[in-house]
Every structure is written in C-alpha cells, then in structure tokens.
Scaffold this motif. Structure first.
Motif, PDB file in Angstrom:
ATOM      1  N   ASN A 253      48.160  51.244  15.939  1.00  0.00           N
ATOM      2  CA  ASN A 253      49.581  51.310  16.288  1.00  0.00           C
ATOM      3  C   ASN A 253      50.019  50.231  17.270  1.00  0.00           C
ATOM      4  OD1 ASN A 253      50.079  53.489  14.671  1.00  0.00           O
ATOM      5  ND2 ASN A 253      49.373  54.924  16.229  1.00  0.00           N
TER       6      ASN A 253
ATOM      7  N   ILE B  36      68.809  45.399  31.319  1.00  0.00           N
ATOM      8  CA  ILE B  36      69.069  46.633  32.072  1.00  0.00           C
ATOM      9  C   ILE B  36      68.759  46.446  33.553  1.00  0.00           C
ATOM     10  CG2 ILE B  36      68.532  49.084  32.242  1.00  0.00           C
ATOM     11  CD1 ILE B  36      67.521  48.919  29.358  1.00  0.00           C
ATOM     12  N   TRP B  37      67.608  45.839  33.834  1.00  0.00           N
ATOM     13  CA  TRP B  37      67.159  45.799  35.229  1.00  0.00           C
ATOM     14  C   TRP B  37      66.966  44.388  35.783  1.00  0.00           C
ATOM     15  CZ3 TRP B  37      63.902  49.772  32.633  1.00  0.00           C
ATOM     16  CH2 TRP B  37      64.369  51.060  32.875  1.00  0.00           C
TER      17      TRP B  37
ATOM     18  N   ARG C 297      53.081  58.497  23.044  1.00  0.00           N
ATOM     19  CA  ARG C 297      53.674  57.651  24.066  1.00  0.00           C
ATOM     20  C   ARG C 297      54.836  56.837  23.497  1.00  0.00           C
ATOM     21  NH1 ARG C 297      49.428  54.296  27.280  1.00  0.00           N
ATOM     22  NH2 ARG C 297      49.028  53.788  25.135  1.00  0.00           N
TER      23      ARG C 297
ATOM     24  N   ILE D 204      65.713  43.233  26.317  1.00  0.00           N
ATOM     25  CA  ILE D 204      66.499  44.450  26.575  1.00  0.00           C
ATOM     26  C   ILE D 204      66.223  44.957  27.989  1.00  0.00           C
ATOM     27  CG2 ILE D 204      66.792  46.861  25.881  1.00  0.00           C
ATOM     28  CD1 ILE D 204      66.268  45.882  22.993  1.00  0.00           C
TER      29      ILE D 204
ATOM     30  N   CYS E  24      48.647  57.481  21.487  1.00  0.00           N
ATOM     31  CA  CYS E  24      49.460  56.271  21.413  1.00  0.00           C
ATOM     32  C   CYS E  24      50.813  56.588  20.774  1.00  0.00           C
ATOM     33  CB  CYS E  24      48.700  55.241  20.603  1.00  0.00           C
ATOM     34  SG  CYS E  24      49.313  53.591  20.802  1.00  0.00           S
ATOM     35  N   MET E  25      50.779  57.362  19.710  1.00  0.00           N
ATOM     36  CA  MET E  25      52.012  57.710  19.009  1.00  0.00           C
ATOM     37  C   MET E  25      52.921  58.531  19.924  1.00  0.00           C
ATOM     38  SD  MET E  25      52.296  56.470  16.051  1.00  0.00           S
ATOM     39  CE  MET E  25      53.279  57.436  14.924  1.00  0.00           C
TER      40      MET E  25
ATOM     41  N   LEU F  61      68.707  55.200  29.034  1.00  0.00           N
ATOM     42  CA  LEU F  61      68.682  54.074  29.967  1.00  0.00           C
ATOM     43  C   LEU F  61      69.688  53.020  29.551  1.00  0.00           C
ATOM     44  CD1 LEU F  61      64.950  53.453  30.768  1.00  0.00           C
ATOM     45  CD2 LEU F  61      66.782  53.960  32.342  1.00  0.00           C
ATOM     46  N   LEU F  62      69.686  52.750  28.242  1.00  0.00           N
ATOM     47  CA  LEU F  62      70.598  51.722  27.741  1.00  0.00           C
ATOM     48  C   LEU F  62      72.043  52.153  27.936  1.00  0.00           C
ATOM     49  CD1 LEU F  62      68.870  50.620  24.459  1.00  0.00           C
ATOM     50  CD2 LEU F  62      69.321  49.233  26.458  1.00  0.00           C
TER      51      LEU F  62
ATOM     52  N   ASP G 259      75.392  47.238  39.332  1.00  0.00           N
ATOM     53  CA  ASP G 259      74.597  46.164  39.902  1.00  0.00           C
ATOM     54  C   ASP G 259      74.839  44.839  39.209  1.00  0.00           C
ATOM     55  OD1 ASP G 259      73.536  47.840  41.643  1.00  0.00           O
ATOM     56  OD2 ASP G 259      71.588  48.060  40.672  1.00  0.00           O
TER      57      ASP G 259
ATOM     58  N   THR H 228      72.905  37.745  34.415  1.00  0.00           N
ATOM     59  CA  THR H 228      73.463  39.084  34.569  1.00  0.00           C
ATOM     60  C   THR H 228      73.327  39.591  35.995  1.00  0.00           C
ATOM     61  OG1 THR H 228      72.559  39.457  32.386  1.00  0.00           O
ATOM     62  CG2 THR H 228      73.588  41.319  33.425  1.00  0.00           C
ATOM     63  N   PHE H 229      72.210  39.305  36.627  1.00  0.00           N
ATOM     64  CA  PHE H 229      71.971  39.917  37.935  1.00  0.00           C
ATOM     65  C   PHE H 229      71.714  38.921  39.065  1.00  0.00           C
ATOM     66  CE2 PHE H 229      70.738  43.155  34.868  1.00  0.00           C
ATOM     67  CZ  PHE H 229      71.430  44.248  35.340  1.00  0.00           C
TER      68      PHE H 229
ATOM     69  N   MET I 282      42.980  50.314  17.423  1.00  0.00           N
ATOM     70  CA  MET I 282      44.256  50.958  17.684  1.00  0.00           C
ATOM     71  C   MET I 282      45.308  50.391  16.737  1.00  0.00           C
ATOM     72  SD  MET I 282      46.151  51.502  21.276  1.00  0.00           S
ATOM     73  CE  MET I 282      44.860  52.056  22.359  1.00  0.00           C
TER      74      MET I 282
ATOM     75  N   CYS J  84      72.839  49.834  34.550  1.00  0.00           N
ATOM     76  CA  CYS J  84      73.065  49.726  35.984  1.00  0.00           C
ATOM     77  C   CYS J  84      74.306  48.886  36.131  1.00  0.00           C
ATOM     78  CB  CYS J  84      71.874  49.074  36.679  1.00  0.00           C
ATOM     79  SG  CYS J  84      70.377  50.001  36.463  1.00  0.00           S
TER      80      CYS J  84
ATOM     81  N   LEU K 175      64.444  55.478  26.133  1.00  0.00           N
ATOM     82  CA  LEU K 175      65.155  54.200  26.148  1.00  0.00           C
ATOM     83  C   LEU K 175      66.671  54.340  25.974  1.00  0.00           C
ATOM     84  CD1 LEU K 175      64.120  51.422  26.730  1.00  0.00           C
ATOM     85  CD2 LEU K 175      64.095  50.962  24.290  1.00  0.00           C
TER      86      LEU K 175
END
Lengths: 473, 374
Positions: free
Chosen positions: A207, A403-404, B10, A399, B7-8, B21-22, B29, A291-292, A205, B26, B18
C-alpha cells in the motif's frame, strides 16, 4: 470415467482437450502411422523441419522407433503432461501407443533493442526484451560462472507464467532467496503480465506509494545487482527485471554513474538528490511563501513576485494545484500518445502553460518557473517508478503547505521520512545506509567514489562475502 | 498481513481527518502576498505633545500603476497604534515583516530611542537585521521626498547605507546591534546619519548615543577612523592629507584596508585606568601625490609612519570629544569590565569614570603594495 483411462495420452483424447482451438495443427503421416500435434506459432519452424519432417521423410515405419531413442524425444505417459507440453511449444508425436514430446519452442518477439525508459549515454545499450530465455542469455553472457543459479517458478493459474529467480551462490544471502521464492510461490492469481505487477504481489508493504523493489530493463544493471549480492527476478513475457532487496537511495543511481569518470558520477548523484529536494519542495515553497511567509522573500524578489501574483484571482494553493495538474495531464497525454502526436502535445502544452495561462491572468509566471523546475527535477530521477511516486506525494505536500505554510511543508517531509523508515524491502531496512547507519556504504550511495575505494559489497545484501576487490598496492 | 491492515487503517484515518482540515483551514493566519501592504521603510519623528509621527512606505505592486510607492502617514501615541491607523487608510493589510530600514528623526533620537527599538524588537515578524538610521532633520519629510531618478526613496537610502557600510566608513547598525550595544554594559550604540542635500540624500556621519539618546556626531569623512578603533575591519579605504609638499597637498589614498584592533587596559588607581587602543592597519596605496619614490623601502617606512601619525591625531581628537560628551561608543567599558572582577565593575559608576580614563590611540600602518606603476 475412470482416472486411469483419462491419464493415458491418446491422440483422440488430446485432440478432444484442444477442441475448438483453431490454431492447433495436427498432421498425419499415414505411411508411418504417426501423428504430430503442435501449435505452429509457438514452434520453431526450422527445428520442426530438421527434427521431424526431414527424418520422417527419409525413414520407414520401422526406423521410427530408433529415431525416438534419441534424447530430444521424451516419452510421456501422462495426458496432462502432454497438454502442458504442447502449450509450452513442444511437438507431440503419436506413434502407436507411445507419445513423445519434442521441445521445439520458437521464440516470438522483438530483437534486443535499446531501452526506452532507462537510457544511458555511455555504456551498453542493450535492454531486456519480452522473452525470458533471451533475457537469461543476456545475463549468462555477462556472468560466465557456474555460480549463477537460476530457480524456476510458475505463477498464474491461467497464464502459467514462468518466473526465474537469479542469484550468485556464495554472494547472495540464501535467506533472501528463500524468502523471495516463498513469496512468489504463495501468489495465487490468474495471470501476471509484467514484472511491475509481480513486485506488487511480493512487496513488503504493497500500500505504500514507494516502490520497494528496484525494477530495471537493463541487463548491465541486473548483473551489477547480482554481483552486489542482490537477487534478480525475471518474468517471462516482460522486459522488467526485479532486483531485491532494494534501498530508497538505489533508485537515484544510474548505470551512467559508473561508466563515466568518478567525479562526474559523484556530481550527477548529488544533482539527483538535489532534484529530489526541488521536486518535493519547490512548488510547495512557493505556496507557503506567497500564502503565509511573506517575510521570507528577499528584497530583490519581492516586487517581481508580488507583481506576478497581482492579477491571479485564486489563492496560491489552487493556482499551484491547477498548474501541477496541467503538467501531469500533459505528461500523461504525452506518454500515451504516439510520438508523432506527442510532439503536438508538447507544443500546445508549451504555449498554453508557458504563455497563455500567464497572459490570461490564471497563474503567475513565477509559479510556472517553480512548477516547471519541479517537473523537470522529477524527471532527473532515473527510476520511472520512483519519480512517479515522488510526483504523487508532491500534491499532498502542496495541500499541506496551503493549510499550514512552512509548518505544513515540514510536516509533510516528516511524514515521508517516517513512512520511509517504516518501509522494508525483503525484510531489510529501506533507508539503508542511513538507518541503520552504514557510513561505509555512503561512498557508493551518495557519491560515486573512485573504483579503488569501492572494495565492499553493499551491507543491505547481507552477503557473507563482502569483499568485492583487493587493492594491490 | 497484519501490517497491511494497519497501513490501510491509517490511510483511512488520514482521509477522514483531511477534509475538515481543508474546510476549516487557518484562514485568519493567511497573508496572501498581493493583498499585503509590505512596509519596507518606516520613519519615526517626534511630534507635538510627545506624540510620534509615523510614515510608512509601501510599494505599489500593480505593474500598470505609474506610482511605485504609497506613503502612509499618521501621528499617534505609539508605533503599533499607528499601524492600526494605517489600515484605515488603505485597502491592503499593512504588515511589517518586510521592513528593511527604520529611519528616526534627530529630535526623536535626542529624546531617546529605547522605547521604539523595544517595540520593533517585540514584533516577531520584524527581523533583527532591520537597519537603524538617524535622519539629520525630519525623517518623514526625507522619506516623502523624491530623489530622481530613484523611484523609491526608502530603497534608495537603504542601498546607500548598505553599500557604504560594506566599505566600513559607517557602521552597519541593525536593530540587533543597536539593542545589543544599548543593553550591554560598557558600550554605547552608534548609528549612521543621513541628511537631505537638495537633490540627493547623503551620508552625514555617525551618530553616537549615550544609552539611547543621541549626543554627538562624527562627520562622514572621519567615519573610517572611528571604524578602525571600534572593530576589526576586512575592507575599507581612506584618503589622507599629509600636509603640503612643495606647494601642493600630498594625499595618500589607502585602500583594501585590513585592520585588527587590540586593546590593553592598565589599572592606574582605584577608579583610574589607562587604555591603549592599538590598530594594526594593512593596505595598498592606490594614489600618492607626494614627490617621493615609493619603491624605496625607507621612503615607504617613512610614509607608513606619516600615515599612522595622521590617523592617531584624528583618533585622539575623536576620543577626546567622545569623553567630553560621555559616550563610550568604542566599547572601552567592555575592555575595562573584562579586566575587573564582576564585583569591582558593579561598584564602579562607569559613566563617572569614563571621562577621566586616559585613552591612547596607536596605529601601526603597513603598506602591502603601492600599485602597479613604477
């Protein structure tokens, strides 16, 4: 233009083929009516003198035919073969109608030295060099067995790089050998310069961020992999040997583990897996906690942590990314620069990151400790390829935690595990011996058990001869 | 090849997902450390009209500030309402996830702590390990007071309790333990009491509750005896007065205590029980001011019996008081309950039975060693 006439190797034709090759050498011996054509820089000068110039000096024209009966002179009837021969370091001797090739290949390159990337404290210090014959000799000297088989392939339309596939008959699984050979033969590219490039052509693989074949510069490692039933691939003009199939955990073992006492080796192995955890999660942890999850901070650390964050104008994610990028910049600059300037970079970086950034209020000093320890931990991983991959995915995890928080951290680790379990190396599971679970392998993967316990070869090499040693009681 | 494409695809999917989301994140929170008012100690007192006075101690994290802590105080109808009022008093987001110690004033403890404990437990950010402490007096006042050289009274009291609880002279009462004992059948909660003694905050003793209401107190110096009969101990020390010998007090300092407690329940009648509490105590004698030579086995055995007698006398007195106040802090009810069927236990009113239970406290003392000298 008929193909027949083209195929007959005449001097004129060969010289024509090498038109505008200023480095070609063409010498005439009018009294012998012979010509020799060769590239001086690919030919060993001593051999040339010994095999051609000296006999030519001594002999008359009629003695020449007898000389050419000697086996080192190979008569060649095809023009193409002559061209290839000259390119590969043969001297072409034209005598009348006949053409003979004399292999006088001279090695160019550095002598065997220490490896710069894979150093050990104890144990052999020699490393592979760019010349494949030297590399093969380093292995042959260590395995004095006719069972060490070497398959030769050629890749690269222009470069015609020679690739050797090494395995030990009766230990290595021939299925893997055939698979690897097929993959190498299937490559259609112009040139391959290094083993590191070759792996990307033959990986399961390409990639993925993770290297699926272990690369090494050390002959002792290559030999131990061969003995374990794995296959070694050596690329000419590259000091990098490729071992296949490989598992994720193999990248965390160093030859040093075997050269020291087993308790030390075990300790070091465990330390490296700890380093993996630290590299992946330390900075990310800092980000998620500040952060959280302030609840997680121990009472004794609370004030220190809060005070160090007090002056920082950015949220923790940006602060952490900033510092991580700084460290990577420093590392990359240090790697590309010559050693003398590299030191300057180290000092400047040390001052900028260690002191100034904190005093200027750009980052907190607790973060610097986190970033530094995760950078140091990443260098503990013996394989440079693996350590670079892990440093890269760390950014993703930082990152995610930005975020979470901890959920992001767990998600990131879960994604890595999912990805790793999806990977294969030559069709065998990359996570062996965790998945498939082979507890018998653990004593040579997570710890380094005493040699009296290391009786079998790794299951991943699917060898039919798995007994490595017999313990006489 | 197929696998590579997969794979690509995905990878692209991840790259596509992303950025949003960024961008959204949140934000709500987020609890960025330096923007929080981290309540480490909170005190609760009964104010007029059944309202409560809440005082919270928040550390000031600016290293340049001369003040180390900030006090937030308000009178409100509930703890959480007070939290909302606090956020009007400060530029920080007041959060309770770092709460270490909850101090309750004695008046409030007498009125019952159940509701407040419930509020604290309900908040997911508050740990079960938060200490429950009773203040003999006004909790808010003691928290506001400065005890030199300690800069943070909350932390000072917290560490004081932690250290004392490690020696088992007071129980280590956390929210978890308090509410467990409160909700359990056949045991009543206990908590340490602290009082102000001018320039120091001192441990006053152990508060014994009936349900959630404060009933009586065991003085600090008797705390260890309470501990011996309440639970197994791994650590502790006690100084015992063995009366007078030749005109001066004979004191035994008994240290490195190991205690295992056993309980035997005998049923004498329908609602009559006899409970034997057996404390098996081991320890070393580090101080002995009597005149006998301890390296004689006979003397040591006599001393063991003397020590046991003192402990038993103390325990008997303590148990009697507890029965008078009808507080089952030693968990005798649990032992009785375990000896009965569920039905029998349910039919019995333990509060009525408990004062009549015959409780015998026995102690067996073993001197492991008696120091290095002589």
């Amino acid at each position: 233009m008929e193909p027949d006439t083209q195929n007959i190797p005449t001097l004129r034709h060969i010289l024509n083929e090498f038109d505008q090759c200023a480095d070609l050498s063409h010498r005439r011996f009018p009294e012998l009516s012979a010509d020799i054509v060769y590239f001086p820089h690919t030919v060993d000068n001593n051999l040339l003198i010994q095999e051609i110039l000296r006999p030519f000096d001594r002999l008359q024209a009629d003695g020449l035919d007898k000389l050419f009966l000697q086996s080192q002179f190979v008569e060649t009837r095809e023009s193409k073969a002559v061209v290839v021969g000259i390119l590969e370091g043969c001297v072409a001797v034209f005598h009348g109608e006949a053409v003979y090739l004399l292999d006088a290949y001279g090695q160019e390159g550095r002598s065997v030295q220490q490896s710069e990337t894979e150093t050990v404290i104890a144990g052999p210090h020699d490393a592979f060099v760019e010349s494949a014959p030297t590399n093969l000799s380093l292995i042959r000297r260590r395995i004095k067995s006719s069972h060490l088989k070497i398959i030769q392939c050629e890749i690269g339309e222009i470069s015609k790089t020679t690739v050797y596939i090494l395995y030990i008959k009766d230990i290595a699984n021939l299925k893997y050998v055939r698979d690897l050979q097929n993959r190498i033969n299937r490559i259609e590219t112009d040139a391959i310069n290094d083993g590191g490039t070759l792996t990307q052509f033959i990986e399961d693989m390409p990639n993925s961020v993770f290297p699926q074949f272990l690369t090494t510069e050390r002959p002792d490692v290559a030999v131990s992999k061969l003995a374990a039933g794995r296959i070694i691939t050596i690329v000419d003009n590259s000091p990098t040997a490729i071992s296949a199939p490989s598992s994720f955990f193999e990248f965390f073992s160093s030859p040093d583990d075997y050269y020291q006492r087993w308790a030390l080796g075990t300790g070091l192995r465990l330390l490296r897996f700890l380093a993996l955890v630290i590299t992946i999660s330390f900075t990310a942890m800092y980000v998620s906690v500040t952060t959280f999850h302030y609840e997680m901070i121990p009472e004794a650390l609370l004030r220190t942590l809060a005070e160090s964050r007090n002056r920082v104008p950015f949220p923790p994610v940006y602060e952490a990314l900033l510092m991580e990028i700084m460290i990577e910049l420093l590392r990359e600059a240090g790697a590309r620069l010559p050693t003398k300037i590299g030191q300057t970079i180290g000092i400047v970086g040390g001052i900028v990151i260690g002191q100034a950034a904190v005093q200027a209020g750009l980052t907190s000093n607790v973060l610097i400790i986190a970033v530094a320890s995760s950078a140091i931990a990443s260098f503990v991983i013996p394989s440079y390829m693996m350590s670079a991959s892990i440093r890269l995915i760390r950014f993703g995890i930082i990152i995610l935690t930005g975020i979470w928080g901890n959920i992001g951290l767990v998600m990131g680790i879960a994604l890595i595990v999912i990805h790793l379990s999806n990977l294969t190396s030559l069709g065998s599971s990359y996570l062996t011996p965790i998945a498939p679970m082979k507890t018998g392998d653990w004593k040579d993967v997570f710890i380094r058990a005493p040699f009296s316990k290391l009786n079998s070869r790794p299951s991943q090499s699917k060898t039919m001869n798995s007994i490595r040693q017999k313990n006489k009681k | 090849m197929h696998r590579q494409n997969y794979c690509m695809a995905r990878l692209f999917l991840i790259l596509l997902l992303l950025p949003p989301l960024l961008l959204t994140g949140c934000k709500s929170d987020e609890r960025i450390l330096e923007k929080l008012g981290l309540v480490q100690t909170a005190s609760y007192d009964l104010a007029e009209n059944n309202r409560i006075k809440v005082t919270s101690c928040v550390p000031v994290i600016d290293p340049n500030s001369s003040v180390r802590r900030e006090l937030l105080s308000t009178v409100s109808d509930s703890i959480k309402e007070a939290g909302i009022m606090f956020s009007r008093q400060t530029d920080l987001t007041v959060v309770s996830g770092q709460l270490r110690d909850a101090l309750f004033g004695l008046k409030l403890a007498k009125a019952g702590l159940g509701d407040y404990i419930d509020t604290l437990l309900r908040d997911p950010s508050i740990a079960l390990g938060v200490k429950v402490t009773i203040i003999n007096g006004d909790a808010g006042e003691i928290l506001a007071k400065e005890y030199k050289p300690h800069t943070d009274t909350g932390r000072y009291i917290n560490h004081l309790l932690e250290k004392e609880a490690a020696g088992n002279s007071i129980p280590n009462t956390t929210l978890y333990e308090f509410s467990r004992d409160y909700n359990d059948d056949g045991i009543d909660p206990v908590a340490p009491i602290v009082r102000d003694s001018g320039d120091k905050a001192v441990i006053d003793g152990i508060a014994l509750f009936q349900e959630d209401r404060y009933r009586m107190k065991i003085p600090a110096q008797d705390g260890i005896f309470f501990g011996l009969f309440r639970d197994d101990l791994r650590q502790g020390e006690v100084a015992l007065h063995l009366g007078e010998e030749a005109g001066r007090p004979a004191v035994v300092m008994f240290s490195s205590l190991l205690n295992s407690r056993k309980v035997k329940v005998h049923r004498l009648g329908a609602d009559r029980f006899k409970v034997e509490l057996l404390a098996n105590i081991q320890g070393s004698v580090l101080e002995y001011t009597g005149h006998h030579s301890l390296n004689k086995a006979g003397i040591r055995q006599q001393l063991e019996r003397d020590i046991a007698d003192v402990i038993m006398a103390k325990a008997k007195e303590m148990v009697l008081q507890m029965q008078q106040h009808n507080v089952d802090s030693l968990g005798i009810g649990i032992q009785v309950r375990n000896s009965l069927s569920y039905k029998e236990w349910n039919q019995m009113n333990w509060r009525e039975v408990y004062p009549q239970v015959e409780i015998a406290c026995k102690a067996k003392v073993t001197i492991k060693d008696y120091g290095k000298y002589m």
